[in-house]
Scaffold this motif. Structure first.
Motif, PDB file in Angstrom:
ATOM      1  N   LEU A 122       4.676 -11.239  -0.092  1.00 40.30           N
ATOM      2  CA  LEU A 122       5.682 -11.281   0.972  1.00 40.30           C
ATOM      3  C   LEU A 122       6.958 -10.564   0.544  1.00 40.30           C
ATOM      4  CD1 LEU A 122       6.611 -12.533   3.752  1.00 40.30           C
ATOM      5  CD2 LEU A 122       7.474 -14.464   2.389  1.00 40.30           C
ATOM      6  N   LEU A 123       7.430 -10.866  -0.653  1.00 42.13           N
ATOM      7  CA  LEU A 123       8.673 -10.258  -1.132  1.00 42.13           C
ATOM      8  C   LEU A 123       8.514  -8.759  -1.351  1.00 42.13           C
ATOM      9  CD1 LEU A 123       9.804 -13.012  -3.670  1.00 42.13           C
ATOM     10  CD2 LEU A 123      10.947 -12.429  -1.525  1.00 42.13           C
ATOM     11  N   ASN A 124       7.462  -8.367  -2.033  1.00 42.22           N
ATOM     12  CA  ASN A 124       7.273  -6.945  -2.328  1.00 42.22           C
ATOM     13  C   ASN A 124       7.087  -6.120  -1.057  1.00 42.22           C
ATOM     14  OD1 ASN A 124       7.515  -7.523  -5.034  1.00 42.22           O
ATOM     15  ND2 ASN A 124       5.353  -7.182  -5.539  1.00 42.22           N
ATOM     16  N   ARG A 125       6.367  -6.682  -0.090  1.00 45.32           N
ATOM     17  CA  ARG A 125       6.127  -5.974   1.172  1.00 45.32           C
ATOM     18  C   ARG A 125       7.429  -5.721   1.912  1.00 45.32           C
ATOM     19  NH1 ARG A 125       2.534  -9.261   2.895  1.00 45.32           N
ATOM     20  NH2 ARG A 125       3.806 -10.518   4.319  1.00 45.32           N
ATOM     21  N   ASN A 126       8.408  -6.603   1.725  1.00 46.66           N
ATOM     22  CA  ASN A 126       9.676  -6.486   2.440  1.00 46.66           C
ATOM     23  C   ASN A 126      10.807  -5.933   1.578  1.00 46.66           C
ATOM     24  OD1 ASN A 126       9.454  -7.841   5.318  1.00 46.66           O
ATOM     25  ND2 ASN A 126       8.164  -9.053   3.919  1.00 46.66           N
ATOM     26  N   GLY A 127      10.478  -5.496   0.359  1.00 47.47           N
ATOM     27  CA  GLY A 127      11.486  -4.881  -0.488  1.00 47.47           C
ATOM     28  C   GLY A 127      12.549  -5.833  -0.995  1.00 47.47           C
ATOM     29  N   VAL A 128      12.209  -7.110  -1.111  1.00 47.21           N
ATOM     30  CA  VAL A 128      13.145  -8.131  -1.604  1.00 47.21           C
ATOM     31  C   VAL A 128      12.661  -8.628  -2.959  1.00 47.21           C
ATOM     32  CG1 VAL A 128      14.132 -10.421  -1.198  1.00 47.21           C
ATOM     33  CG2 VAL A 128      13.781  -8.844   0.725  1.00 47.21           C
ATOM     34  N   SER A 129      13.535  -8.624  -3.971  1.00 50.21           N
ATOM     35  CA  SER A 129      13.176  -9.155  -5.287  1.00 50.21           C
ATOM     36  C   SER A 129      11.833  -8.586  -5.750  1.00 50.21           C
ATOM     37  CB  SER A 129      13.116 -10.686  -5.231  1.00 50.21           C
ATOM     38  OG  SER A 129      12.770 -11.252  -6.475  1.00 50.21           O
ATOM     39  N   VAL A 130      11.722  -7.275  -5.713  1.00 47.76           N
ATOM     40  CA  VAL A 130      10.439  -6.622  -5.996  1.00 47.76           C
ATOM     41  C   VAL A 130      10.080  -6.758  -7.475  1.00 47.76           C
ATOM     42  CG1 VAL A 130       9.235  -4.409  -6.026  1.00 47.76           C
ATOM     43  CG2 VAL A 130      10.708  -5.024  -4.089  1.00 47.76           C
ATOM     44  N   VAL A 131       8.867  -7.205  -7.741  1.00 40.03           N
ATOM     45  CA  VAL A 131       8.332  -7.352  -9.102  1.00 40.03           C
ATOM     46  C   VAL A 131       6.889  -6.840  -9.081  1.00 40.03           C
ATOM     47  CG1 VAL A 131       7.692  -8.958 -10.947  1.00 40.03           C
ATOM     48  CG2 VAL A 131       9.789  -9.347  -9.624  1.00 40.03           C
ATOM     49  N   ARG A 132       6.561  -5.954 -10.009  1.00 35.96           N
ATOM     50  CA  ARG A 132       5.193  -5.457 -10.103  1.00 35.96           C
ATOM     51  C   ARG A 132       4.253  -6.601 -10.453  1.00 35.96           C
ATOM     52  NH1 ARG A 132       1.921  -2.337 -14.091  1.00 35.96           N
ATOM     53  NH2 ARG A 132       3.382  -3.147 -15.647  1.00 35.96           N
TER      54      ARG A 132
END
Length: 424
Positions: A122-132
């Motif tokens: 959810l976060l990565n898809r929305n560019g928030v708090s992105v972590v690999r």
């Protein structure tokens, strides 16, 4: 039970004794559901004393749990269903409550917070708090995934808590140790593999009402560090520059908005990296480790009571902190406890708000591998973070023990429960 004016009829699943009591104090009539394998009869008697009725069920039998929730809700005219306990049994309860129209949150919203893989997507898809990050459905998938992902990396179960099954993997030996640990503990997948985030750690407590997220406070965390990251203490409020505190608040509220979370407490863990705050995980419940007590000592707000006051329609706001509060967890060697002294004197100190050491002479202290195998705690207040740390150190020194160390690497290690995950 006293049936004088009420805020409504509330069904609570896995409610801790003080939560039932505080719900009743807020004006609710409460019906409760517990799993008798998780608490002794004496504890369940306390829950029953504040409840209109207490029903028992095996939380691992999801069909039976959902059937019981539905039956009790219909038979007793329930208006709200809440599950504020361990997230391991939360999903079926919220799903059934949503089907009945009695849940303050959608089941999907709760899943997006509790499931670490779902939250990271959810976060990565929305560019928030992105972590690999990568996902592994089963234990056997972790090693080949790491070969492609690269080291160092953090590995952990997607649906666990309390530091269980988490490790920083830098070498093949680290991976072998982690694999053996999760096998021995019976911790099943799926798992998540993530980049190792470096920086100070914080917990953020929130209370959401009508989709508006009140930041109750930010707590600074201390951990044992790699490989297991067992939490060893906390101080509230976190001593943070205003710009960092605001960045953490904004990141956490963005997660809650993305998840569509509309009511209740949430406990979100954050690392403040050089690139900004990164969310580690979140849970749709109150924080553990006595963090609600730290908030109350520091600000005067009873977070547990505030949940029910808010559900009853009261506008709840967090007062500004008046002092600092800290919890420190006793870290003793594994072995047989021969003697213990100093508890009475420590508990009598005015700045000590809680003291817990559940061992006596003859007991075997486990080796601390996660939150559930720590040896107790002390909660103190102080006018500054430095003085809070000094008072925690003094509390550690006041606990005087004689311990015969374990004679092998396995002695003193707690047996793995055959059934339930340890409660935080």
């Amino acid at each position: 039970m006293n049936h004088s004016p009420t805020a409504g009829r509330l069904l609570m699943v896995m409610p801790y004794e003080q939560l039932v009591r505080k719900a009743v104090e807020a004006g609710f009539r409460v019906w409760s559901i517990w799993d008798p394998a998780l608490r002794p009869a004496a504890y369940l008697d306390k829950v029953a004393a504040h409840s209109e009725a207490l029903a028992l069920v095996d939380f691992e039998d999801e069909a039976a749990l959902r059937t019981l929730v539905a039956r009790m809700a219909v038979e007793n005219g329930i208006q709200h269903v809440l599950h504020l306990g361990s997230e391991s049994s939360m999903a079926p309860v919220v799903a059934e409550a949503e089907a009945l129209g009695l849940s303050p949150n959608r089941a999907e919203s709760v899943r997006l917070l509790n499931d670490k893989n779902a939250m990271r997507r959810l976060l990565n898809r929305n560019g928030v708090s992105v972590v690999r990050a990568r996902e592994a459905a089963a234990l056997g998938e972790v090693e080949p995934l790491l070969a492609d992902f690269g080291l160092p990396a953090v590995v952990k179960p997607a649906n666990s808590a309390g530091s269980r099954g988490i490790a920083l993997v830098r070498t093949a030996a680290d991976l072998a140790e982690w694999t053996e640990r999760v096998k021995s503990a019976g911790i099943e997948g799926p798992y998540i593999v993530e980049d190792f985030l470096e920086g100070p750690e914080f917990s953020v407590e929130t209370l959401t009402v009508g989709g508006r997220h009140e930041i109750v406070g930010i707590t600074a965390k201390q951990t044992s560090g790699p490989p297991g990251f067992v939490e060893t203490g906390h101080v509230h409020p976190a001593p943070l520059p205003a710009v960092d505190a605001q960045a953490i608040r904004s990141t956490v509220t963005a997660l809650l908005d993305l998840a569509g979370y509309t009511f209740g407490p949430a406990h979100t863990e954050v690392i403040l990296t050089p690139a900004g705050p990164r969310i580690v995980e979140s849970q749709a419940r109150l924080g553990g480790d006595r963090i609600p007590l730290l908030v109350e000592v520091a600000t005067g707000l009873d977070m547990e009571a505030a949940v029910f006051r808010a559900l009853a329609g009261e506008d709840v706001r967090t007062p500004a902190p008046r002092r600092y509060a800290s919890v420190g967890f006793f870290r003793l060697p594994a072995g047989r406890l021969e003697s213990v002294e100093g508890l009475a004197e420590l508990g009598a100190e005015k700045h000590v708000h809680a003291l817990h050491f559940p061992y006596g002479p003859g007991d075997v202290l486990p080796r601390t591998t996660d939150s559930g195998t720590r040896h107790g705690y002390a909660v103190v207040d102080a006018p500054s973070p430095d003085e809070a740390a000094q008072r925690i150190d003094a509390a550690f020194a006041a606990l005087r023990t004689t311990i015969t160390p374990s004679t092998s690497s396995t002695s003193g290690t707690p047996s793995i429960p055959s059934k339930k995950e340890a409660l935080s």
